[in-house]
Design a protein around this motif. Structure first.
Motif, PDB file in Angstrom:
ATOM      1  N   LEU A 123      34.299  31.812  36.940  1.00 21.84           N
ATOM      2  CA  LEU A 123      34.459  32.788  38.022  1.00 21.84           C
ATOM      3  C   LEU A 123      35.339  32.226  39.131  1.00 21.84           C
ATOM      4  CD1 LEU A 123      33.628  35.573  39.126  1.00 21.84           C
ATOM      5  CD2 LEU A 123      31.696  34.444  40.246  1.00 21.84           C
ATOM      6  N   ALA A 124      35.130  30.971  39.468  1.00 24.70           N
ATOM      7  CA  ALA A 124      35.954  30.328  40.495  1.00 24.70           C
ATOM      8  C   ALA A 124      37.415  30.282  40.077  1.00 24.70           C
ATOM      9  CB  ALA A 124      35.434  28.919  40.773  1.00 24.70           C
ATOM     10  N   SER A 125      37.664  30.093  38.791  1.00 23.85           N
ATOM     11  CA  SER A 125      39.042  30.047  38.298  1.00 23.85           C
ATOM     12  C   SER A 125      39.714  31.406  38.434  1.00 23.85           C
ATOM     13  CB  SER A 125      39.053  29.596  36.838  1.00 23.85           C
ATOM     14  OG  SER A 125      40.366  29.609  36.315  1.00 23.85           O
ATOM     15  N   VAL A 126      38.993  32.479  38.108  1.00 20.60           N
ATOM     16  CA  VAL A 126      39.547  33.838  38.197  1.00 20.60           C
ATOM     17  C   VAL A 126      39.874  34.203  39.638  1.00 20.60           C
ATOM     18  CG1 VAL A 126      38.998  36.282  37.909  1.00 20.60           C
ATOM     19  CG2 VAL A 126      38.474  34.664  36.081  1.00 20.60           C
ATOM     20  N   PHE A 127      39.026  33.782  40.582  1.00 17.82           N
ATOM     21  CA  PHE A 127      39.157  34.200  41.983  1.00 17.82           C
ATOM     22  C   PHE A 127      39.806  33.141  42.884  1.00 17.82           C
ATOM     23  CE2 PHE A 127      35.417  37.443  41.922  1.00 17.82           C
ATOM     24  CZ  PHE A 127      36.230  38.339  41.238  1.00 17.82           C
ATOM     25  N   ARG A 128      40.316  32.062  42.327  1.00 16.56           N
ATOM     26  CA  ARG A 128      40.758  30.951  43.172  1.00 16.56           C
ATOM     27  C   ARG A 128      41.963  31.302  44.046  1.00 16.56           C
ATOM     28  NH1 ARG A 128      42.711  29.551  38.056  1.00 16.56           N
ATOM     29  NH2 ARG A 128      44.940  29.020  37.950  1.00 16.56           N
ATOM     30  N   GLN A 129      42.777  32.309  43.638  1.00 15.20           N
ATOM     31  CA  GLN A 129      43.940  32.709  44.427  1.00 15.20           C
ATOM     32  C   GLN A 129      43.748  34.052  45.131  1.00 15.20           C
ATOM     33  OE1 GLN A 129      46.508  30.798  45.040  1.00 15.20           O
ATOM     34  NE2 GLN A 129      45.842  29.168  43.654  1.00 15.20           N
ATOM     35  N   LEU A 130      42.557  34.604  45.046  1.00 12.33           N
ATOM     36  CA  LEU A 130      42.315  35.956  45.559  1.00 12.33           C
ATOM     37  C   LEU A 130      42.488  36.005  47.075  1.00 12.33           C
ATOM     38  CD1 LEU A 130      41.513  38.689  44.313  1.00 12.33           C
ATOM     39  CD2 LEU A 130      39.127  38.151  44.818  1.00 12.33           C
ATOM     40  N   ARG A 131      43.320  36.959  47.539  1.00 13.83           N
ATOM     41  CA  ARG A 131      43.585  37.119  48.972  1.00 13.83           C
ATOM     42  C   ARG A 131      43.107  38.458  49.522  1.00 13.83           C
ATOM     43  NH1 ARG A 131      45.361  32.607  47.560  1.00 13.83           N
ATOM     44  NH2 ARG A 131      46.951  31.437  48.729  1.00 13.83           N
ATOM     45  N   PHE A 132      43.101  39.500  48.662  1.00 16.29           N
ATOM     46  CA  PHE A 132      42.803  40.856  49.136  1.00 16.29           C
ATOM     47  C   PHE A 132      41.934  41.577  48.116  1.00 16.29           C
ATOM     48  CE2 PHE A 132      43.916  45.414  49.041  1.00 16.29           C
ATOM     49  CZ  PHE A 132      43.542  45.782  50.324  1.00 16.29           C
ATOM     50  N   VAL A 133      40.843  42.203  48.590  1.00 17.12           N
ATOM     51  CA  VAL A 133      39.944  42.969  47.725  1.00 17.12           C
ATOM     52  C   VAL A 133      39.722  44.344  48.343  1.00 17.12           C
ATOM     53  CG1 VAL A 133      37.575  43.172  46.852  1.00 17.12           C
ATOM     54  CG2 VAL A 133      38.778  40.989  46.691  1.00 17.12           C
ATOM     55  N   ASN A 134      39.796  45.378  47.491  1.00 17.73           N
ATOM     56  CA  ASN A 134      39.563  46.752  47.913  1.00 17.73           C
ATOM     57  C   ASN A 134      38.508  47.359  46.989  1.00 17.73           C
ATOM     58  OD1 ASN A 134      39.744  49.292  49.027  1.00 17.73           O
ATOM     59  ND2 ASN A 134      41.716  49.801  48.108  1.00 17.73           N
ATOM     60  N   LEU A 135      37.338  47.665  47.531  1.00 24.74           N
ATOM     61  CA  LEU A 135      36.241  48.252  46.758  1.00 24.74           C
ATOM     62  C   LEU A 135      36.160  49.733  47.104  1.00 24.74           C
ATOM     63  CD1 LEU A 135      33.610  45.416  47.385  1.00 24.74           C
ATOM     64  CD2 LEU A 135      35.216  45.638  45.467  1.00 24.74           C
ATOM     65  N   VAL A 136      36.392  50.597  46.111  1.00 25.97           N
ATOM     66  CA  VAL A 136      36.641  52.017  46.369  1.00 25.97           C
ATOM     67  C   VAL A 136      35.489  52.883  45.867  1.00 25.97           C
ATOM     68  CG1 VAL A 136      38.246  53.920  45.972  1.00 25.97           C
ATOM     69  CG2 VAL A 136      39.112  51.591  46.174  1.00 25.97           C
ATOM     70  N   ASP A 149      45.420  40.121  44.338  1.00 23.69           N
ATOM     71  CA  ASP A 149      44.959  41.408  44.858  1.00 23.69           C
ATOM     72  C   ASP A 149      44.091  42.086  43.812  1.00 23.69           C
ATOM     73  OD1 ASP A 149      46.610  40.774  46.908  1.00 23.69           O
ATOM     74  OD2 ASP A 149      47.934  42.508  46.723  1.00 23.69           O
ATOM     75  N   LEU A 150      42.903  42.557  44.228  1.00 20.64           N
ATOM     76  CA  LEU A 150      41.972  43.177  43.291  1.00 20.64           C
ATOM     77  C   LEU A 150      41.411  44.455  43.888  1.00 20.64           C
ATOM     78  CD1 LEU A 150      40.239  43.065  40.669  1.00 20.64           C
ATOM     79  CD2 LEU A 150      38.541  41.762  42.000  1.00 20.64           C
ATOM     80  N   LYS A 151      41.516  45.542  43.126  1.00 21.63           N
ATOM     81  CA  LYS A 151      40.862  46.798  43.499  1.00 21.63           C
ATOM     82  C   LYS A 151      39.837  47.142  42.430  1.00 21.63           C
ATOM     83  CE  LYS A 151      41.164  51.653  43.089  1.00 21.63           C
ATOM     84  NZ  LYS A 151      41.903  52.777  42.513  1.00 21.63           N
ATOM     85  N   LEU A 152      38.608  47.481  42.860  1.00 23.22           N
ATOM     86  CA  LEU A 152      37.557  47.936  41.959  1.00 23.22           C
ATOM     87  C   LEU A 152      37.104  49.306  42.425  1.00 23.22           C
ATOM     88  CD1 LEU A 152      35.426  44.653  41.769  1.00 23.22           C
ATOM     89  CD2 LEU A 152      37.179  45.410  40.154  1.00 23.22           C
ATOM     90  N   GLY A 153      37.142  50.298  41.518  1.00 21.78           N
ATOM     91  CA  GLY A 153      36.753  51.658  41.867  1.00 21.78           C
ATOM     92  C   GLY A 153      35.522  52.094  41.097  1.00 21.78           C
ATOM     93  N   PHE A 154      34.604  52.811  41.770  1.00 23.99           N
ATOM     94  CA  PHE A 154      33.324  53.159  41.166  1.00 23.99           C
ATOM     95  C   PHE A 154      33.078  54.664  41.072  1.00 23.99           C
ATOM     96  CE2 PHE A 154      33.063  49.013  43.166  1.00 23.99           C
ATOM     97  CZ  PHE A 154      32.698  48.227  42.082  1.00 23.99           C
ATOM     98  N   ASN A 155      34.025  55.476  41.547  1.00 20.86           N
ATOM     99  CA  ASN A 155      33.928  56.931  41.435  1.00 20.86           C
ATOM    100  C   ASN A 155      32.610  57.482  41.984  1.00 20.86           C
ATOM    101  OD1 ASN A 155      35.753  55.944  38.989  1.00 20.86           O
ATOM    102  ND2 ASN A 155      36.407  58.012  39.549  1.00 20.86           N
ATOM    103  N   TRP A 160      31.332  56.133  49.839  1.00 17.91           N
ATOM    104  CA  TRP A 160      31.581  57.580  49.878  1.00 17.91           C
ATOM    105  C   TRP A 160      31.008  58.258  48.639  1.00 17.91           C
ATOM    106  CZ3 TRP A 160      37.226  59.910  49.845  1.00 17.91           C
ATOM    107  CH2 TRP A 160      37.179  61.261  50.210  1.00 17.91           C
ATOM    108  N   ASP A 161      30.120  59.208  48.850  1.00 19.36           N
ATOM    109  CA  ASP A 161      29.724  60.116  47.784  1.00 19.36           C
ATOM    110  C   ASP A 161      30.731  61.265  47.778  1.00 19.36           C
ATOM    111  OD1 ASP A 161      27.599  58.602  47.054  1.00 19.36           O
ATOM    112  OD2 ASP A 161      26.056  59.891  47.915  1.00 19.36           O
ATOM    113  N   HIS A 162      31.816  61.042  47.072  1.00 18.45           N
ATOM    114  CA  HIS A 162      32.947  61.972  47.070  1.00 18.45           C
ATOM    115  C   HIS A 162      32.642  63.126  46.123  1.00 18.45           C
ATOM    116  CE1 HIS A 162      37.607  62.443  46.684  1.00 18.45           C
ATOM    117  NE2 HIS A 162      37.026  63.507  47.161  1.00 18.45           N
TER     118      HIS A 162
END
Length: 448
Positions: free
Chosen positions: A262-275, A241-247, A304-306
């Motif tokens: 890069l493939a090694s880091v993401f080989r098990q990735l199931r869920f991504v949330n870009l905030v 699970d990976l969340k990346l936030g950009f404010n 979102w321009d919060h």
């Protein structure tokens, strides 16, 4: 569970509580704690969960700590938690001398209540300035600690935090003035939040973290910052699970062509949330995550321009080198690339603009087994008002027109849902580790 905030008068919250009210509710929390603990016979009952949340004022923390320490000596306690509050919300409210004062008060509490800290499994602290070795001493003493949250805690000057612990499974570092965090030896660590760093050259060094699978990273990217390569930032991990936030500011991630690392880091990735991706920026760069994560099943993003978390004053933006070009370009996505496991795409803050529709077409074409696309209006914040015009497909006719624009010439069985009511399971997925449950549940959909 004893929480001093439960004794606040109606209409008073942690945002506007006065010093006198803190003293009063702290005293009530002490009496409640002692009353509950007096009812337990020594050596008879196992205490499953013992939690105390209180303000760092006078000798009240010591009174609570000593009472908790006593029950730990006479009972088996499975889980014990301290949440130490200062009554200050946001870094802008605090002067340096206040941080120093709170840090000294906390260490006085810590030194007086060693028995309690030795049995703690969870510690949540905020707005403290420590001396160089204080956090290391806390970790050494809290041998049973599993969850640690540091919010706006620092050592004055930019410094390096080194973390070693046999049992720590969750670590949250939010808005701490740190130059670097080194996770040296954390064999049980599964979740980490790192929100706000000042050094873009190796801000996070990962040592022995074999079980780390959930990572949340958020920061403001300034114009002078180099972009971060996730293949290097998260090297030696294989997260799920990976969340990346950009404010709502500059994208700080460097899109990467597919490599072995890069493939090694993401080989098990199931869920991504870009905030909080800034509005109006090309979203194509996110395709590099799809290319590198063949097992990815769900992709969430908020565009979102919060305004209440953004710096809106033009003079300040210029003086502090905020970036006017907040997007990032990437043209390496293969036109023939196919992804076979992505089943759900969710976009919060969707608008019927060309750049969003073009991105949707790209994902729908690549994700050959995509089942559902959920498009939501902008999230609504209780602390800011946004009356900008917002192009969202409200009517049936508008939704049909959008579907034609997205699927023209593409064979796909994906169902496109344009919704104004947030599904509960989607809400649960966007509750961020660094936010309280109450804060996250107040994020509603705009009815503009």
């Amino acid at each position: 569970m004893i929480n001093a905030q439960d004794f606040l008068p109606e209409g008073v919250s942690n945002v506007n509580v006065s010093d006198d009210e803190m003293v009063r509710v702290n005293a009530a929390a002490v009496e409640a704690t002692k009353s509950i603990l007096r009812r337990r016979s020594p050596g008879v009952n196992i205490v499953r969960f013992l939690s105390a949340a209180f303000y760092l004022r006078d000798d009240v923390p010591i009174s609570i700590g000593q009472a908790v320490g006593h029950i730990m000596e006479t009972h088996m306690v499975e889980m014990a938690q301290f949440s130490v509050m200062t009554g200050k919300v946001g870094m802008d409210e605090l002067e340096d001398d206040e941080l120093v004062m709170y840090g000294r008060e906390f260490m006085r509490f810590f030194d007086a209540c060693q028995n309690a800290f030795r049995g703690l499994t969870s510690l949540d602290i905020e707005n403290l300035r420590f001396s160089e070795l204080d956090i290391s001493n806390i970790l050494i003493t809290c041998k049973q600690l599993k969850h640690l949250r540091l919010n706006n805690c620092d050592s004055g000057d930019p410094s390096t935090l080194e973390v070693e612990h046999a049992h720590l499974s969750e670590l949250s570092i939010v808005n701490c003035f740190l130059e670097q965090v080194k996770l040296i030896w954390l064999p049980q660590l599964t979740q980490m939040t790192f929100d706000g760093w000042i050094n873009y050259q190796d801000p996070l060094v990962l040592g022995h973290v074999p079980l780390l699978e959930t990572v949340s990273l958020s920061n403001i990217g300034y114009s002078f910052h180099n972009l971060v390569k996730l293949s290097e930032f998260l090297s030696t991990t294989s997260i799920r699970d990976l969340k990346l936030g950009f404010n709502s500011e500059k994208i700080w991630v460097q899109p990467e062509c597919l490599t072995g690392s890069l493939a090694s880091v993401f080989r098990q990735l199931r869920f991504v949330n870009l905030v909080n991706i800034p509005e109006g920026c090309d979203l194509t760069w996110t395709m590099f995550i799809l290319e590198a994560a063949p097992l990815l099943k769900e992709l969430y993003m908020t565009v979102w321009d919060h305004s209440c978390i953004m710096e809106t004053d033009e003079m300040t933006r210029k003086a502090e080198s905020y970036s006017e070009n907040r997007g990032v370009e990437w043209d390496s996505a293969s036109s023939h690339f196919q992804h076979h496991n992505l089943v759900t795409l969710i976009i919060f803050g969707f608008q019927s603009e060309d750049y969003m529709v073009s991105y949707l077409r790209r994902v729908v074409a690549a994700a050959v087994n995509l089942e559902d696309v959920f498009l939501y209006r902008m999230l609504e914040c209780n602390h800011c008002q946004d009356d900008r015009p917002f192009r969202f497909p409200r009517t049936k006719r508008q939704r049909m027109s959008l579907k034609k624009r997205v699927t023209a010439g593409i064979e796909s069985f994906a169902i496109i849902h344009a919704r104004s009511v947030l599904r509960s399971d989607h809400l649960e997925k966007i509750i961020y580790p660094e936010c309280s449950l109450d804060t996250s549940r107040r994020m509603l959909l705009s009815q503009q």
